[in-house]
Each structure stands twice: as structure tokens, then as C-alpha cells.
Scaffold this active site. Structure first.
Site, short mmCIF file in Angstrom:
data_model
loop_
_atom_site.label_atom_id
_atom_site.label_comp_id
_atom_site.label_asym_id
_atom_site.label_seq_id
_atom_site.Cartn_x
_atom_site.Cartn_y
_atom_site.Cartn_z
N ASP A 127 -8.85 40.92 9.42
CA ASP A 127 -10.29 40.92 9.70
C ASP A 127 -10.89 39.51 9.82
O ASP A 127 -12.10 39.34 9.73
CB ASP A 127 -11.05 41.71 8.65
CG ASP A 127 -12.39 42.24 9.17
OD1 ASP A 127 -12.49 42.51 10.38
OD2 ASP A 127 -13.33 42.35 8.37
N ASP A 165 -7.78 46.90 14.09
CA ASP A 165 -8.24 45.52 14.35
C ASP A 165 -7.14 44.54 14.70
O ASP A 165 -7.42 43.53 15.34
CB ASP A 165 -8.96 44.93 13.13
CG ASP A 165 -10.47 44.96 13.24
OD1 ASP A 165 -10.99 45.40 14.28
OD2 ASP A 165 -11.12 44.57 12.27
N ASP A 316 -19.18 50.05 6.03
CA ASP A 316 -18.46 49.09 6.87
C ASP A 316 -18.47 47.69 6.27
O ASP A 316 -17.69 46.83 6.68
CB ASP A 316 -19.10 49.02 8.26
CG ASP A 316 -18.94 50.31 9.04
OD1 ASP A 316 -17.83 50.86 9.07
OD2 ASP A 316 -19.93 50.77 9.63
#
Length: 341
Positions: A127, A165, A316
Site C-alpha cells: 500500500d 493493490d 478503508d
């Protein structure tokens, strides 16, 4: 970006497949009792196996929230959250005890004669330092972690969504150049290792219809091992409509040998959010809704399933008033359920 699983240890899941009765004292309405202990889960149903072969976790956050609302006499809210609690959602495998976690979830699913839906989210440099930063310390640590996951799955039926991701952050340059070659190697190696398990299906995450195009993705997806995988996943933890996600997936499939794909429909009922800061319109956007319930009956030969990979009601990240990534947020869960048509 997406948040990792922060629930109870999966080893408890194997003993929770029986129907659980409501019990306990009054609660605070957020899934916890007044003394801070978690409320026991509510008894939850599940869909017919022919429509949806995936396991519903009776010990999940949504089931516990249903129990909390019932005990507080908030029957309307309980029924709203039941829309989430009675659907199978992805079980995100965390960095600690991967073998135990994978074994717990898959054993519980096997006892219920269903498939486990697992999400692996531990790639190094995960991330890009954002809300869900973290991951394994290095490539060797990741391979050891992954081997634990695979051993925990064993010969039980499992569907794995591989590293949300990870591929997109290679394409958009978020992952520094010095780590990119290793990441491709880790993703490809992960596919190969997981496919050694005889009943494991693997879908490599491939982003969403609002972030990059199929033309930008197909070569990276090939480098990440799509040829050995069962397919790819789109819209994980995002809000693009099912129609847009299907078109995106079909275009990408045509470039990678006709591979099938799955769509995360957990929160796409009202489509993507276009308000506020465009850089954060993916993070806890208001006014969203639950999408199509999980099913393998999609009516499209290229779409293997609609899945709830993201766990509706879990944050989130600490944006727009939300708690940290992966934490249960009952107010947001209620909003999703209320907005669902």
C-alpha cells in the site's frame, strides 16, 4: 488501501460452524458489551449452495453486530446488518500465524460443505505507506508466510484472491523501482505455490475500471503469473458498477488468453463516488450501497463469480471520520445496508 483482517483468530472459526445462540448482557451497540468484551455472534443463515458455494462465517463482525442490536432492542438495525451477516465475505489472512488462520477457515468451511474465500494481503511494501501500509519484511519472509498459508489450506477447497493493490502499484509507479522486479517474482511464485494445493483456485488482483486501463495492465498481469492462475479479480474494495467491471474484465481477459475473472460487488450498488478529493474518493465514500449478493450464477461465461471480497462495514482507513483500515464501523455498515435497493 484496502485494510487487513483484524478479527478473532481463525482457529476459533472451526468450532463456530454450528448455529450459535444469542447470549450475554446489554451492549454498547458497536458489537461490544459494556465491559469491552465482544458480543457473541447472532445465528445467521446462508444462501443455497447451488447459488453460492462459499462459507458464511458465523463469528464475523456483522453477525456480532446483529446480536448486539437484537439485545438492545434495535430490531430495525439488526435486520439491516443481517443483509451483510448472511453473506460470505473474504477472510483476510494477516501476518501472524498464517498456517493456523488458513487451516481454521478452510476446516470450518469444509465442515459446512462450502468453499473458503481467502484474501492474501501481505506483500512487502504494501500500500505504498498509505492507510494499509505494512506487509512482510522482505521477499524471504513473504515466501515463508505464503508457504504457511498453503500448508494451512492443505487439500481443502479454497478460493484465493491474491494481493489486492500489488499489481496496480507496480503499474502506477507507487511501488519504488528497486522493489518492482522482486514483487513480480513474488506474485508469480505465489501463484505457483498456491496451485500446488489440489483444491485451491487463485485469482490475481487486477485493479478496477476506474484505475488504469486493460492496455496498461495485461503485460504486468502476464509477468505476475496469470498464465498459471485460474483467473483475475477486479474491483476489489472498490465501487465501480458491475456493468463497468464486467466490460473492463472482458477487455482485459481478451489480452490474457481469455482468462475468466471475478468481481467484488460488496459495495458497488450505487457505483463510484465522484465527490470530495479525487485522491481519496475510494476511502469510505458516503452514499454507497451493497451490490449484488455473492453468487457463481452470473450469467456470463467469463465471470466466474460475484464475490464480497471487501468486508462491508469495515473501514478503508482513518478518513471521513472512519477508524483505522480494517476496523468494523457499524455506522458505515448501516449506511450501506440502508442504501441497498
Amino acid at each position: 488501501m484496502y485494510g487487513s483482517y483484524t478479527g478473532r483468530m481463525a482457529s476459533a472459526a472451526a468450532g463456530a460452524v454450528v448455529v450459535l445462540l444469542l447470549a450475554g448482557c446489554s451492549s454498547s451497540g458497536d458489537g461490544s458489551s459494556d465491559d469491552g468484551a465482544k458480543d457473541p455472534p447472532a445465528a445467521v443463515g446462508r444462501q443455497p449452495e447451488g447459488d453460492d458455494p462459499y462459507w458464511v462465517n458465523p463469528d464475523g463482525n456483522a453477525a456480532r453486530q446483529v446480536a448486539s442490536y437484537v439485545k438492545d432492542g434495535e430490531k430495525g438495525n439488526a435486520e439491516l446488518i443481517r443483509k451483510i451477516a448472511e453473506q460470505p465475505v473474504g477472510e483476510w489472512i494477516g501476518p501472524e500465524n498464517p498456517q493456523e488462520a488458513a487451516k481454521g477457515f478452510t476446516e470450518a468451511a469444509e465442515k459446512a460443505d462450502r468453499d473458503a474465500l481467502l484474501v492474501l494481503y501481505n506483500i512487502p511494501h504494501r500500500d505504498c505507506g498509505q492507510f494499509s501500509k505494512g506487509g512482510a519484511a522482505d521477499g524471504d519472509a513473504y515466501r515463508a508466510w505464503l508457504d504457511g498459508v498453503a500448508k494451512g489450506i492443505g487439500d481443502r477447497r479454497a478460493t484465493v484472491i491474491l494481493e489486492p493493490d500489488a499489481l496496480l502499484h507496480l503499474v502506477d509507479g507507487c511501488t519504488p523501482q528497486e522493489f518492482q522486479e522482486e514483487r513480480y517474482d513474488l506474485l508469480k511464485g505465489a501463484v505457483e505455490r498456491l496451485k500446488q494445493q489440489p483444491a485451491t483456485t487463485v485469482y490475481v488482483d487486477a485493479g478496477n475500471a476506474g484505475w488504469q486501463s486493460p492496455d496498461a495492465l495485461f503485460e504486468p498481469l502476464q509477468r505476475a503469473g496469470i498464465a498459471e492462475a485460474d483467473g483475475f479479480a477486479v474491483n476489489v474494495s472498490n465501487f465501480q458498477t458491475t456493468a463497468a467491471s464486467t466490460e473492463f474484465g472482458r477487455q482485459l481477459s481478451a489480452k490474457v488468453g481469455g482468462k475468466p475473472f471475478v468481481i467484488d460487488t460488496s459495495r458497488n450498488g450505487n457505483g463510484a463516488y465522484d465527490g470530495g478529493d479525487p485522491a481519496e474518493n475510494w476511502c469510505n465514500p458516503p452514499g454507497r450501497a451493497l451490490g449484488e449478493p455473492p453468487t457463481t450464477e452470473t450469467g456470463d461465461e467469463l465471470v466466474d463469480a460475484y464475490l464480497w471480497v471487501k468486508r462491508p462495514g469495515e473501514s478503508d482507513g482513518d478518513c471521513k471520520g472512519g477508524p483505522k483500515a480494517g476496523d468494523w464501523w457499524p455506522e458505515y455498515a448501516l449506511g450501506l445496508a440502508r442504501a441497498t435497493k
